[in-house]
Scaffold this active site. Structure first.
Site, PDB file in Angstrom:
ATOM      1  CB  CYS A  55      -0.982  -0.265   1.178  1.00 42.13           C
ATOM      2  SG  CYS A  55      -2.195   1.605   1.208  1.00 42.13           S
ATOM      3  CB  CYS A  63      -0.692   2.655   3.900  1.00 43.90           C
ATOM      4  SG  CYS A  63      -2.429   1.432   3.041  1.00 43.90           S
ATOM      5  CG  ASP A  64       3.583   1.129   4.883  1.00 43.75           C
ATOM      6  OD1 ASP A  64       3.231   2.179   5.633  1.00 43.75           O
ATOM      7  OD2 ASP A  64       3.173   0.652   4.141  1.00 43.75           O
TER       8      ASP A  64
END
Length: 315
Positions: free
Chosen positions: A140, A143-144
């Site tokens: 992701c 997300c990261d």
């Protein structure tokens, strides 16, 4: 386990932000929810080291910590949280029938599905190792990606999601190397052109990932193979992103619920309702677009409110 049938007002299948948020709202509405955590208690976020985009945690929080907090909050209001997972359902009549661990049978007035989706990985031992250490493998970018600011990363994939994630990473990272396993993209032309026109994205067509390299704790590079020349070479990188798709955990519902061509549950727009009255869905089991903790929690809230209104309409 007892073969006696248990009757519940609200059954929540699966945990994670959607399941636990649904449980918090359902419990506060005196629906006495029973939640089965599923095969991965806490969902995908339990594999995430640091969550920095969850509102209200200015210093960030780990995925497991976040899930423990959500579980405790659900239990504080009376949710019965249990180990186990749904293995079979029968939504052909009311009450809805659900079997847990192939043995226990439950009759539920309402069902909230929050079984999520599972990211697809390449299956390389080195990839799985650094996924477990939290040292640089992710599925992701949204997300990261923030953790790789001004660094060099590698992303694998060829579809719209891969192109979108590569483009997202290009705005954060110094360099993005995109490995495409075949000789052409599967993405739409507009997405393909977007990555091709982005200066700091290098696209390597017809390349395989051989190994994720590192020092045992963190990623330091990726070994790739040029399938045309059969040569192996190393790409320096601190992050390795896999964007080859997700599989929604919805197989057991296929005989009763409307699914799209990739297996995501189709909800009635603007609601959490499925095609079966009394059955609702929240989180990544239905969402293949956003796939964020905050959106999952929002749809979990919607599912509990929809279930509460459904029960009220029956009395």
């Amino acid at each position: 386990m007892s073969n006696e049938i248990e009757k519940v007002k609200c059954l929540i299948i699966g945990s994670g932000p959607a399941g636990y948020t649904a449980a918090i709202y359902a419990a506060r509405a005196n629906m006495n929810p029973v939640l089965y955590q599923g095969t991965q208690p806490g969902g995908q976020l339990t594999t995430t080291n640091e969550v920095e985009n969850w509102p209200g945690n200015p210093e960030g929080i780990t995925g497991p910590e976040m899930m423990i907090g959500l579980q405790k909050q659900a239990q504080r209001f009376g949710t019965d949280v249990r180990d186990g997972w749904a293995t079979k359902v029968d939504f052909s009549a009311e009450p809805h029938k659900i079997w847990i661990n192939d043995s226990k049978e439950i009759y539920a007035d309402t069902v909230i599905i929050s079984t999520g989706a599972t990211a697809k990985y390449l299956g390389l031992p080195s990839e799985q190792h650094y996924l477990q250490t939290g040292g640089g493998v992710s599925a992701c970018a949204v997300c990261d990606g923030f953790f790789y600011r001004n660094q060099e990363v590698v992303i694998v994939g060829a579809g719209d999601s891969a192109c979108e994630e590569a483009h997202y990473l290009s705005k954060l990272c110094k360099k993005v190397t995109m490995l495409v396993r075949s000789e052409k993209f599967r993405a739409s032309k507009i997405m393909e052109q977007r990555v091709k026109n982005t200066e700091n994205i290098t696209i390597l067509m017809n390349h395989d990932t051989v190994e994720v390299l590192g020092d045992g704790q963190v990623v330091t590079g990726v070994k790739a193979k040029n399938k045309t020349t059969n040569e192996d070479f190393e790409i320096p990188a601190t992050g390795f992103f896999v964007a080859i798709g997700h599989k929604p955990n919805t197989d057991i519902f296929a005989d009763y619920l409307t699914l799209d061509e990739t297996g995501y549950i189709v909800n009635i727009p603007g609601s959490s309702k499925t095609n079966v009255p009394g059955v609702f869905v929240g989180g990544d089991a239905a969402d293949h677009v956003y796939r964020q903790a905050i959106t999952a929690a929002g749809t979990g809230c919607m599912a509990a409110l929809d279930a509460e209104r459904y029960l009220a309409s029956k009395h």
